[in-house]
Write a protein that holds these residues in place. Structure first.
Motif, short mmCIF file in Angstrom:
data_model
loop_
_atom_site.label_atom_id
_atom_site.label_comp_id
_atom_site.label_asym_id
_atom_site.label_seq_id
_atom_site.Cartn_x
_atom_site.Cartn_y
_atom_site.Cartn_z
N ASP A 2 0.82 -1.20 0.00
CA ASP A 2 0.00 0.00 0.00
C ASP A 2 0.87 1.26 0.00
O ASP A 2 1.89 1.32 0.70
CB ASP A 2 -0.92 0.01 1.23
N TYR A 3 0.43 2.25 -0.78
CA TYR A 3 1.08 3.56 -0.84
C TYR A 3 2.58 3.45 -1.17
O TYR A 3 3.40 4.20 -0.65
CB TYR A 3 0.90 4.31 0.49
N PHE A 4 2.90 2.53 -2.05
CA PHE A 4 4.31 2.32 -2.37
C PHE A 4 4.91 3.53 -3.07
O PHE A 4 6.08 3.86 -2.87
CB PHE A 4 4.46 1.06 -3.24
N LYS A 5 4.13 4.19 -3.92
CA LYS A 5 4.64 5.38 -4.61
C LYS A 5 5.06 6.45 -3.61
O LYS A 5 6.08 7.13 -3.79
CB LYS A 5 3.59 5.93 -5.57
N ALA A 6 4.28 6.58 -2.52
CA ALA A 6 4.62 7.58 -1.50
C ALA A 6 5.94 7.23 -0.82
O ALA A 6 6.71 8.13 -0.45
CB ALA A 6 3.49 7.66 -0.48
N ILE A 7 6.21 5.93 -0.65
CA ILE A 7 7.48 5.51 -0.05
C ILE A 7 8.63 5.92 -0.94
O ILE A 7 9.64 6.49 -0.49
CB ILE A 7 7.48 3.98 0.18
N ASN A 8 8.50 5.67 -2.24
CA ASN A 8 9.55 6.05 -3.19
C ASN A 8 9.73 7.57 -3.22
O ASN A 8 10.86 8.08 -3.24
CB ASN A 8 9.22 5.54 -4.59
N ASP A 9 8.61 8.28 -3.24
CA ASP A 9 8.68 9.74 -3.33
C ASP A 9 9.28 10.36 -2.07
O ASP A 9 10.01 11.36 -2.13
CB ASP A 9 7.29 10.33 -3.57
N THR A 10 8.99 9.76 -0.91
CA THR A 10 9.44 10.33 0.36
C THR A 10 10.87 9.93 0.70
O THR A 10 11.68 10.76 1.12
CB THR A 10 8.50 9.89 1.51
N PHE A 11 11.18 8.65 0.52
CA PHE A 11 12.48 8.14 0.99
C PHE A 11 13.42 7.75 -0.15
O PHE A 11 14.59 7.44 0.10
CB PHE A 11 12.25 6.92 1.89
N GLY A 12 12.94 7.75 -1.37
CA GLY A 12 13.79 7.41 -2.51
C GLY A 12 13.61 5.97 -2.96
O GLY A 12 13.08 5.12 -2.23
#
Length: 307
Positions: A187-197
């Motif tokens: 869930d919300y994997f894009k947000a993980i990439n956007d936030t932490f790289g």
């Protein structure tokens, strides 16, 4: 010395110069059992140098199988496999039989050889020639390429290609056997990439893969389907059991502490779960489990939806 013995001595000396392992055997009928035995008459220098055994070690075919296949189940499988190959060659009118085999050499190393045996002979001595070409390095390269072509580089799980092959096979052999699919994604994997790289995202996928590998019920396949999606193929598993497995995985993931550079991440996953119907196509089954996953995402994520 007879003419036959003279010709055999000349033959043996000639074969000693050939750099490929060669074994000569002769068929004899055992007077007690009445069955045909393959007695070994000669091994050349290359055979002793590369494989390590002398005629004293392997005086006949029975001794050969016992020596190079010390595990009884493996030995029996190889004996039966070789017998089938010989029978197929005879039925096809071919004078040789050939198979790839991984054998135990005298130095304790297992190596791959291509074994080619003459099963019909027209020479006067009635000797059958067996050649053994070392293909170990080639076989390891083939195995490595096969593994790479079927493995997701990042997670080490099966890739989509392998998962589809496993599923195709399961669909063709699952008549009368329950077959279920789980599809899940972070869930919300894009947000993980956007936030932490993206390096953090990669690390998350690896950790999720390790959790999925801890599945308590054996799975026919656990694969990274693509991106942050994973597919699990469960054979001999009812829909209720598959739902319980998905729910347990969901709870395990939510309860696991994930860290990236000392930063704690609260991760959840959504699951789609289906039971494959009789005579259902691969495309249909994948469409239904993907739809179930989509419904889980639409329902608020961090849940299991049965399709």
């Amino acid at each position: 010395m007879t003419a036959r013995n003279d010709s055999e001595v000349i033959l043996f000396k000639s074969l000693d110069f050939i750099p490929i392992p060669i074994l000569l055997s002769e068929s004899r009928i055992d007077e007690i059992s009445g069955r045909i035995q393959r007695i070994h008459r000669f091994v050349n220098h290359a055979f002793i140098e590369q494989i390590g055994y002398t005629l004293e070690d392997i005086p006949d075919m029975d001794a050969w199988f016992k020596t190079v296949y010390p595990e009884p189940l493996v030995r029996q499988a190889m004996i039966e496999g070789w017998a089938n190959i010989v029978e197929s060659s005879i039925n096809a009118g071919i004078d040789t039989a050939e198979m790839q085999a991984r054998i135990l050499c005298r130095n304790g190393e297992y190596r791959w050889f291509l074994i080619t045996a003459q099963i019909a002979t027209e020479n006067q001595s009635e000797l059958h020639i067996v050649t053994m070409r070392d293909i170990h390095d080639l076989q390891l390269l083939i195995d490595e390429n096969q593994t790479l072509s079927n493995t997701d580089v990042l997670t080490g799980l099966a890739n989509r290609r392998k998962a589809e092959a496993v599923l195709e096979n399961a669909l063709s052999t699952a008549k009368g056997t329950e077959l279920c699919l789980l599809m899940c994604d972070v869930d919300y994997f894009k947000a993980i990439n956007d936030t932490f790289g993206h390096l953090c995202g990669d690390d998350v996928l690896v950790q999720v893969a390790r959790l999925l590998e801890g599945l308590r019920q054996p799975a026919a396949c656990i694969a990274r389907w693509g991106g942050e999606e994973f597919l699990i193929v469960l054979q001999g598993c009812s829909l209720d059991e598959a739902h319980q497995i998905a729910e347990q995985l969901r709870l395990d993931l939510a309860a696991t502490d994930f860290f990236y550079h000392n930063q704690q991440l609260n991760l959840t996953m959504s699951f789609g779960c289906i039971s494959v119907q009789d005579n259902e196509s691969l495309r249909s089954a994948l469409f239904r489990v993907d739809s179930a996953l989509y419904n889980a995402k639409s329902a608020g994520r961090n849940c299991v939806v049965m399709g």
